[in-house]
Design a protein around this motif. Sequence first.
Motif, PDB file in Angstrom:
ATOM      1  N   PHE A 103      20.471   4.849   6.633  1.00 46.56           N
ATOM      2  CA  PHE A 103      21.484   4.546   5.619  1.00 46.56           C
ATOM      3  C   PHE A 103      22.107   5.854   5.191  1.00 46.56           C
ATOM      4  CE2 PHE A 103      22.992   4.245   1.319  1.00 46.56           C
ATOM      5  CZ  PHE A 103      23.710   3.054   1.331  1.00 46.56           C
ATOM      6  N   GLU A 104      23.409   5.926   5.126  1.00 48.35           N
ATOM      7  CA  GLU A 104      24.038   7.092   4.516  1.00 48.35           C
ATOM      8  C   GLU A 104      25.442   6.768   4.050  1.00 48.35           C
ATOM      9  OE1 GLU A 104      24.144  10.355   7.283  1.00 48.35           O
ATOM     10  OE2 GLU A 104      25.998   9.622   8.141  1.00 48.35           O
ATOM     11  N   THR A 105      25.890   7.526   3.060  1.00 49.18           N
ATOM     12  CA  THR A 105      27.223   7.337   2.515  1.00 49.18           C
ATOM     13  C   THR A 105      27.898   8.693   2.394  1.00 49.18           C
ATOM     14  OG1 THR A 105      26.344   7.558   0.272  1.00 49.18           O
ATOM     15  CG2 THR A 105      26.596   5.322   1.135  1.00 49.18           C
ATOM     16  N   ALA A 106      29.241   8.679   2.311  1.00 44.23           N
ATOM     17  CA  ALA A 106      29.972   9.929   2.103  1.00 44.23           C
ATOM     18  C   ALA A 106      30.017  10.258   0.614  1.00 44.23           C
ATOM     19  CB  ALA A 106      31.388   9.806   2.659  1.00 44.23           C
ATOM     20  N   ASP A 107      29.956   9.228  -0.224  1.00 44.59           N
ATOM     21  CA  ASP A 107      30.106   9.423  -1.667  1.00 44.59           C
ATOM     22  C   ASP A 107      28.900   8.889  -2.433  1.00 44.59           C
ATOM     23  OD1 ASP A 107      32.883  10.383  -1.782  1.00 44.59           O
ATOM     24  OD2 ASP A 107      33.320   8.444  -0.861  1.00 44.59           O
ATOM     25  N   PRO A 108      28.750   9.362  -3.665  1.00 40.94           N
ATOM     26  CA  PRO A 108      27.724   8.777  -4.536  1.00 40.94           C
ATOM     27  C   PRO A 108      27.984   7.281  -4.747  1.00 40.94           C
ATOM     28  CG  PRO A 108      28.602  10.808  -5.486  1.00 40.94           C
ATOM     29  CD  PRO A 108      29.490  10.455  -4.337  1.00 40.94           C
ATOM     30  N   LEU A 109      26.940   6.528  -4.960  1.00 37.83           N
ATOM     31  CA  LEU A 109      27.091   5.085  -5.168  1.00 37.83           C
ATOM     32  C   LEU A 109      25.984   4.607  -6.091  1.00 37.83           C
ATOM     33  CD1 LEU A 109      25.651   3.105  -2.134  1.00 37.83           C
ATOM     34  CD2 LEU A 109      25.112   5.486  -2.623  1.00 37.83           C
ATOM     35  N   LEU A 110      26.044   3.319  -6.461  1.00 37.80           N
ATOM     36  CA  LEU A 110      24.934   2.731  -7.203  1.00 37.80           C
ATOM     37  C   LEU A 110      23.928   2.212  -6.186  1.00 37.80           C
ATOM     38  CD1 LEU A 110      23.888   1.731 -10.074  1.00 37.80           C
ATOM     39  CD2 LEU A 110      24.686  -0.487  -9.324  1.00 37.80           C
TER      40      LEU A 110
ATOM     41  N   ILE B 100      23.959   9.456  -0.435  1.00 34.63           N
ATOM     42  CA  ILE B 100      22.648   9.308   0.204  1.00 34.63           C
ATOM     43  C   ILE B 100      22.795   9.629   1.682  1.00 34.63           C
ATOM     44  CG2 ILE B 100      20.813   7.674   0.773  1.00 34.63           C
ATOM     45  CD1 ILE B 100      21.614   6.240  -1.904  1.00 34.63           C
ATOM     46  N   ALA B 113      19.998   5.590  -7.812  1.00 34.52           N
ATOM     47  CA  ALA B 113      21.125   6.509  -7.757  1.00 34.52           C
ATOM     48  C   ALA B 113      22.288   5.820  -8.442  1.00 34.52           C
ATOM     49  CB  ALA B 113      21.485   6.839  -6.318  1.00 34.52           C
TER      50      ALA B 113
END
Lengths: 308, 308
Positions: A103-110, B100, B113
């Motif tokens: 799992f990964e994202t470019a931006d912060p998230l909830l 993340i 998060a």
Amino acid sequence: MGKTFIFGHKNPDTDSICSAIVYANLKETLDFDVEAVRLGALNKETEYVLHYAKQEAPRLIEKVEEDVEQVILVDHNEFQQSVDNIRDVKIAEVIDHHRIANFETADPLLFRAEPVGCTATILNKMFKEKNVEISKTNALLLLSAIVSDTLLFKSPTCTEEDVAAARELANIAEVNVEEYGLDMLKAGTDLSDKTITELLSMDAKEFTMGSSKVEIAQINAVDIAEIYKKQAEFETEMKQMIETKGLDLFLLVVTDIIHSNSEVLALGKASKNVEDAFQVNLAANRALLEGVVSRKKQIVTNLGATFH
Amino acid sequence: MGKTFIFGHKNPDTDSICSAIVYANLKETLDFDVEAVRLGALNKETEYVLHYAKQEAPRLIEKVEEDVEQVILVDHNEFQQSVDNIRDVKIAEVIDHHRIANFETADPLLFRAEPVGCTATILNKMFKEKNVEISKTNALLLLSAIVSDTLLFKSPTCTEEDVAAARELANIAEVNVEEYGLDMLKAGTDLSDKTITELLSMDAKEFTMGSSKVEIAQINAVDIAEIYKKQAEFETEMKQMIETKGLDLFLLVVTDIIHSNSEVLALGKASKNVEDAFQVNLAANRALLEGVVSRKKQIVTNLGATFH
């Protein structure tokens, strides 16, 4: 802000369907433009639940369309269990109770993951935090998800929080948990109209373990022996899927929901790992795992530790 | 249950130190056996905060010792920013406000998060959720983390929640946010005793972007030109680190905390990506990025999009 899709994992189970519906209801109450959708066919148990709750099934999608602004994942985070084009969409939130991987994202998230037995248990808390009352229908859906994921509180994944949430929700839904729960679980074991392919895919998840690809399919049953009458047919199909998907291991887990045991059928070049993980010998590719009912807590963890 | 370590990222900033201390205090109040530790030297700003709060610095660790049962990560999740042996320890919780990536666990965990400006803002909520009163010292530490991460509310990462939390905390801490905040930030720009190596590492983070390794170091200053008097020395050191760590890009970001701009110095074979990401031309390897102050929201996101 454009529309947000909310969905659970591929081969959806009751938690993935019900948590998507209920979280969409909560978000709508809070004035968000959301739609609960699903990534696969409903199983018999979930059909029973939706019928009982007089609730429409979420719309089936193949991929997230371009006019959808963002997505919310419930009950999963691993990309290979999610929608095919997950890497091309913005993930706004994740509400989950599984391990975190791939799992990964470019931006912060909830991202809210808690080590409880069911996503619905977390959602039950979120209604309270947002001061939104849970309707009778939403309570029934959340309760059903908890009963399903915890096998009526018998799975080792079940926590005190899950039991407490289920009791609260049963009060609101005005059902007897034990009676309703057993009926629901039994409805899920009606596999009479399923093909072998469907049986192997209806609750299957793919995992990356070390550098190996492992597929684990689970079937709940009241009579394990009945299922394994078709062992030869399962093996033919499983071999084909190992070939097509390039799997190192295909593990079929048939779980006796009454006695809380599982008998597994293991194929693939890493099937020796099953013997190491559970200290059993495979005979005719099968082994009984006493007291094992949870893929997440008892199978993925132990099996994962044998891959490097 | 054995001891739990709580720590923020390598090259710790004020949020990583203060959130570790305060979360350890909260956990102790809730009867857990925890210790806040740190993964690197304190910067001048954090020293100012701890001195003001009459608070000891957490113990510096090189790695998680074997008798530590599990760890809690605050203010980070990416493994390359964490303790070196992070893959060998059980991660019980993560409390963070970053994207993340490069994170995985074998088991379910508590992962919280939120897309807010500072970990401390989440901790402020957690005290309320657990019905634990925030002491004057803890309030000052959390407030300091918010001021630091949001550059006194001027960073685009700053949300309304951060501002509201800071106001509440300032009341409890009995300080004037603007005065205390500016003093604290200015204390952080006192770099008189730092070597070039220290300046480049004190707030440096490594990122994987596409298949490239990118290191981004940030220095807060009241006078950018003063810092770049040493450009030649920075370049010599940066080239050496590119060589040693196998970096594709080393980006030094010098941020003017009064006027909210940054001037970057880019070296490495991917320095062209900096020009693409920010629509600027590097002259003598440098470029002014107007209005850019946030590594997370303005630099990592834009730069990341240019790597494939």
